[in-house]
Scaffold this active site. Structure first.
Site, mmCIF file in Angstrom:
data_model
loop_
_atom_site.group_PDB
_atom_site.id
_atom_site.type_symbol
_atom_site.label_atom_id
_atom_site.label_comp_id
_atom_site.label_asym_id
_atom_site.label_seq_id
_atom_site.Cartn_x
_atom_site.Cartn_y
_atom_site.Cartn_z
ATOM 1 N N GLU A 4 1.265 -43.246 -26.674
ATOM 2 C CA GLU A 4 1.357 -42.194 -25.671
ATOM 3 C C GLU A 4 0.463 -41.049 -26.136
ATOM 4 O O GLU A 4 0.763 -40.393 -27.137
ATOM 5 C CB GLU A 4 2.811 -41.702 -25.530
ATOM 6 C CG GLU A 4 2.969 -40.688 -24.419
ATOM 7 C CD GLU A 4 4.238 -39.838 -24.516
ATOM 8 O OE1 GLU A 4 4.635 -39.233 -23.522
ATOM 9 O OE2 GLU A 4 4.819 -39.767 -25.617
ATOM 10 N N ASP A 41 10.440 -48.746 -28.166
ATOM 11 C CA ASP A 41 9.902 -47.393 -28.204
ATOM 12 C C ASP A 41 9.953 -46.932 -29.661
ATOM 13 O O ASP A 41 10.996 -47.047 -30.317
ATOM 14 C CB ASP A 41 10.759 -46.469 -27.322
ATOM 15 C CG ASP A 41 9.923 -45.430 -26.598
ATOM 16 O OD1 ASP A 41 9.097 -44.795 -27.267
ATOM 17 O OD2 ASP A 41 10.117 -45.253 -25.384
ATOM 18 N N ASP A 95 5.669 -43.180 -29.075
ATOM 19 C CA ASP A 95 5.967 -41.869 -28.510
ATOM 20 C C ASP A 95 5.070 -40.783 -29.118
ATOM 21 O O ASP A 95 4.963 -40.693 -30.349
ATOM 22 C CB ASP A 95 7.441 -41.558 -28.839
ATOM 23 C CG ASP A 95 7.991 -40.405 -28.049
ATOM 24 O OD1 ASP A 95 8.100 -40.539 -26.834
ATOM 25 O OD2 ASP A 95 8.339 -39.377 -28.663
ATOM 26 N N HIS A 126 9.454 -42.543 -17.296
ATOM 27 C CA HIS A 126 10.687 -41.759 -17.312
ATOM 28 C C HIS A 126 10.446 -40.258 -17.425
ATOM 29 O O HIS A 126 11.401 -39.484 -17.412
ATOM 30 C CB HIS A 126 11.544 -42.238 -18.486
ATOM 31 C CG HIS A 126 10.877 -41.945 -19.802
ATOM 32 N ND1 HIS A 126 9.704 -42.551 -20.188
ATOM 33 C CD2 HIS A 126 11.193 -41.091 -20.801
ATOM 34 C CE1 HIS A 126 9.342 -42.080 -21.370
ATOM 35 N NE2 HIS A 126 10.220 -41.189 -21.766
ATOM 36 N N ASP A 127 9.203 -39.851 -17.595
ATOM 37 C CA ASP A 127 8.881 -38.422 -17.699
ATOM 38 C C ASP A 127 8.239 -37.879 -16.422
ATOM 39 O O ASP A 127 7.960 -36.678 -16.351
ATOM 40 C CB ASP A 127 7.883 -38.178 -18.846
ATOM 41 C CG ASP A 127 8.462 -38.490 -20.217
ATOM 42 O OD1 ASP A 127 9.682 -38.326 -20.404
ATOM 43 O OD2 ASP A 127 7.677 -38.915 -21.096
HETATM 44 C C1 GLC Z 1 7.615 -38.404 -25.073
HETATM 45 C C2 GLC Z 1 8.704 -39.080 -24.291
HETATM 46 C C3 GLC Z 1 9.621 -38.044 -23.748
HETATM 47 C C4 GLC Z 1 10.231 -37.298 -24.921
HETATM 48 C C5 GLC Z 1 9.164 -36.742 -25.846
HETATM 49 C C6 GLC Z 1 9.754 -36.353 -27.171
HETATM 50 O O1 GLC Z 1 6.810 -37.622 -24.273
HETATM 51 O O2 GLC Z 1 8.150 -39.913 -23.306
HETATM 52 O O3 GLC Z 1 10.617 -38.579 -22.927
HETATM 53 O O4 GLC Z 1 11.022 -36.255 -24.455
HETATM 54 O O5 GLC Z 1 8.164 -37.673 -26.127
HETATM 55 O O6 GLC Z 1 10.150 -37.488 -27.879
#
Ligand code: GLC
Length: 552
Positions: free
Chosen positions: A252, A109, A210, A326-327
């Site tokens: 992402e 990540d 991310d 995980h979100d």
């Molecule tokens: C992304 C991650 C999330 C995190 C956010 C800030 O959306 O998947 O878990 O809280 O970024 O890093």
């Protein structure tokens, strides 16, 4: 050459990630090996055989770097060191080696939109306005004695935090302990690229990036996602780091449309392998509101969005396929049935997604049909996003029951409860006290029970992964929707080299008639264990799904 690829006479190079299935591990909740209640690297090493049995090609490892855990590792204080609770760099190297022996790649990540406030760059930057690291972050003077503008944090409240000592505000699009890096500063970009090369040299299989669509932000103009220099930065990153390696890179990108996705993933542009798009994920929230403002899913819309993504990228991009991470809440609880029809439902979601075109991602526990884990009070919630939202909405006058309802529907802890390995105490996750409650249904839903039952959800996933390995049609075939069905039935063809597959999935609890003017040759997978299927005319059972070869 990948099996079956040469037959189509395409000359372009096949990438390993186009035929891969990726498994996401949230290390904190996967497997504890030392009884401190927190998952760790040794725990993952001990479970490599399990992942090999499942058949996955790569692991996306949520952050394992040093972190004070304001946002569970998404707030990094040292990118080149390992979080104390998770182990050491030697453990990380061992994990890479063990995974490598099992032909599993490790995708790291990459969290570079922001750091932790405990990162040495930020500690320096805060010291004074003329510190050498000041410009690593985004500082602004107050305007009329207040925040520079109205920009809000994704984790509630203002995105600006005042620093008394220097009299300026710094930007944080997430928590105030996650200050945003200033990507316009060439030195920041150089540091990030050096760090990426450090990990590439260790042999990682790529990066999941991310909130990467935020790095080109122009905060003064209120622009956060898809800023003007975003693609320039990604092309530079590609040139300076992974471009010369055979790795998977997935961004992402919450705001991506198919057109935007092509910009990232068109091979000619030398940016990323693919992106995670979230258009389907937003379908159960009210228009123009945020994720906590619930509305029921309309299956017609879900079909429309998924079909659009299946058909629009063509050769200029590549899809990622996912229901969970995980979100996000657990898919069986979110859009299905997590009670008496849970097994059929989990298998249906798997069959529907895994025969589509793109690279599938499985989130830990999805392969055994893990469910949401409702809470009754905010005291049970760990996640900073939900906790901040709770206080924000409470102050705005929302009723506690409504806030808790939103948290139970969408809260991130739903996906973060510990992995359920067996029916021993704490589901076999830890011998200590787990950092987050284990879902009380662990005696019924766990890995061991799945492994003992040849008809389990686990074996459905395993079979789907094997089908993908054995059948180029899943990887390369064209996608075609079967449009004449009722709304609740999602059916499609895959077509490749004269071969034709049909997938049908009933996304509802009611029976529905289904039929096409063709015959089935062979059943590839069925969650109702049918031994013959008359695709000319049949009644799909609740959450029934199957795939068949169509007679040529
Ligand atoms: C992304 C991650 C999330 C995190 C956010 C800030 O959306 O998947 O878990 O809280 O970024 O890093």
């Amino acid at each position: 050459m990948v099996k079956g690829y040469e037959a189509k006479g395409m000359e372009k190079e096949v990438k390993w990630w186009q035929t891969a299935v990726v498994y996401q591990i949230y290390p904190r909740s996967f497997q504890d090996s030392d009884g401190d209640g927190i998952g760790d690297l040794r725990g993952i090493i001990n479970r490599i055989d399990y992942l090999k049995l499942l058949g996955i090609t790569a692991i996306w490892l949520s952050p394992v770097y040093k972190s004070p855990n304001d946002d569970n590792g998404y707030d990094i204080s040292d990118y080149q060191d390992i979080m104390d609770e998770f182990g050491t760099m030697a453990d990380m190297e061992e994990l890479l080696a063990k995974a490598n022996e099992a032909s599993i790649k490790i995708v790291m990540d990459l969290v570079v939109n922001h750091t932790s406030d405990e990162h040495k760059w930020f500690i320096e930057a805060k010291k004074s306005r003329d510190n050498a690291y000041r410009d690593y972050y985004i500082w602004r003077d107050p305007v009329d004695g207040a925040e520079p503008n109205e920009l809000g944090s994704i984790f509630s409240g203002s995105a600006w935090e005042f620093d008394e000592a220097s009299g300026q505000y710094y930007l944080h699009l997430f928590s105030k302990r996650q200050p945003d890096l200033n990507w316009e500063n060439e030195k920041v970009r150089r540091e990030v690229y050096d760090m990426m090369n450090f990990w590439l040299d260790k042999g990682v299989g790529g990066f999941r990036m991310d909130v990467i669509d935020l790095i080109g932000k122009l905060p003064d103009q209120g622009i956060t996602g898809n800023g003007p220099k975003l693609h320039e930065y990604l092309q530079e990153m590609n040139r300076e780091t992974f471009g010369s390696h055979d790795v998977l890179t997935v961004g992402e990108t919450w705001g991506a449309t198919p057109e935007i996705a092509k910009q990232y993933s068109d091979p000619k542009r030398n940016e990323l392998s693919m992106v995670f798009q979230f258009e389907h994920i937003g379908l159960d929230q009210q228009e123009g509101k945020d994720k906590w403002d619930l509305k029921p899913l309309d299956i017609a819309e879900l079909k429309e969005v998924l079909v659009k993504w299946q058909t629009s990228l063509g050769d200029e991009g590549w899809n990622s396929l996912f229901w969970n991470n995980h979100d996000l809440p657990r898919i069986v609880s979110r859009w299905g049935n997590d009670r008496e029809l849970r097994e059929q439902c989990a298998k249906m979601f798997a069959i529907l997604l895994h025969i589509m075109k793109g690279t599938p991602y499985i989130y830990q526990g999805e392969e055994i049909g893990m469910t949401n884990c409702p809470v009754t009070s905010i005291d049970e919630v760990e996640d900073i996003e939900a906790v901040n939202m709770y206080h924000d909405r409470l102050a705005k006058g929302y009723a506690v029951e409504d806030i808790i309802r939103s948290i139970n529907a969408k809260g991130r802890d739903n996906a973060r409860t510990p992995m359920q390995w067996d029916d021993s105490v704490n589901g076999g996750f830890t011998s200590g006290t787990p950092w987050l409650h284990v879902n009380p249904n662990y005696a019924e839903i766990n890995v061991q029970r799945n492994l003992d039952n040849p008809d389990s959800i686990f074996y459905t996933y395993k079979r789907l992964i094997q089908l993908r390995k054995d059948n180029p049609i899943i990887v390369w075939g064209d996608f075609e929707l079967i449009a004449h069905t009722v709304k609740e039935v999602f059916a499609y063809y895959r077509l490749y080299n004269g071969e034709k597959w049909l997938v049908a999935a009933n996304m509802s609890e009611r029976e529905h008639a289904f039929g096409v003017e063709e015959d089935a040759d062979e059943i590839l997978i069925s969650n109702y264990n049918r031994s013959s299927i008359d695709i000319r005319q049949l009644t799909l059972q609740p959450y029934e799904a199957f795939a068949v070869k169509v007679r040529g």
